[in-house]
Enzyme design. Structure first.
Site, PDB file in Angstrom:
ATOM      1  CB  ILE A  35      -0.899   0.031   1.260  1.00 44.91           C
ATOM      2  CG1 ILE A  35      -1.707  -1.262   1.382  1.00 44.91           C
ATOM      3  CG2 ILE A  35      -1.792   1.270   1.260  1.00 44.91           C
ATOM      4  CD1 ILE A  35      -2.276  -1.504   2.768  1.00 44.91           C
ATOM      5  CB  CYS A  36       1.629   3.803  -2.430  1.00 44.09           C
ATOM      6  SG  CYS A  36       2.512   5.371  -2.558  1.00 44.09           S
ATOM      7  CB  ALA A  37      -1.266   4.880   2.537  1.00 44.13           C
TER       8      ALA A  37
END
Length: 155
Positions: free
Chosen positions: A94-96
């Protein structure tokens, strides 16, 4: 595991189990065999592209939690798939920014899950991130070893 991490994780686990407080709607604990690794199931609430879909998220906690963020990934196995989303790679990473440079010790497992629910609910188009295939071939299994560039990093 450090004393602060243990106490904090025990408190959060009690909340997710409904022992102390009520777990957030659409979030349920699947497993927490130990304090180092938990799996939770997420449902996206309301009308969205993901209505009716269920996802699982794995949290792995280091000894410096909550000072350092947990490693968080969507589970990809026979039962669960990662959501097709511009910030979620097909391997579950996840790119968060809240899992990286915007992590704060005031955030909790529930807060991260609510953020993921919101991220999915607000999605306008089901599509994989640009460069998904190349990324998945070379990405480390540990999301903490990935150096994501967030949109706000380039401003």
């Amino acid at each position: 595991m450090a004393m602060m991490s243990t106490k904090r994780l025990q408190k959060e686990l009690a909340e997710l189990n409904g022992v102390k407080g009520t777990p957030p709607t659409g979030i349920s604990l699947l497993s927490a065999d130990n304090l180092a690794s938990w799996r939770l199931e997420l449902q996206v609430l309301g009308e969205s592209l993901y209505q009716g879909e269920t996802f699982a998220v794995e949290f792995r906690f280091g000894s410096r939690y909550p000072i350092e963020s947990p490693a968080v990934v969507f589970v990809v196995n026979d039962k669960y798939k990662a959501p097709v989303h511009p910030h979620v790679y097909s391997n579950g990473l996840i790119c968060a920014s809240i899992l990286g440079n915007e992590w704060s010790p005031v955030l909790s497992v529930s807060a991260v899950c609510l953020t993921l629910q919101s991220m999915l609910a607000s999605c306008k188009e089901k599509k994989l991130p640009d460069g998904n295939d190349a990324f998945v071939k070379t990405a480390p299994l540990d999301p903490k070893k990935v150096r994501f560039v967030y949109d706000d990093d380039t401003v």
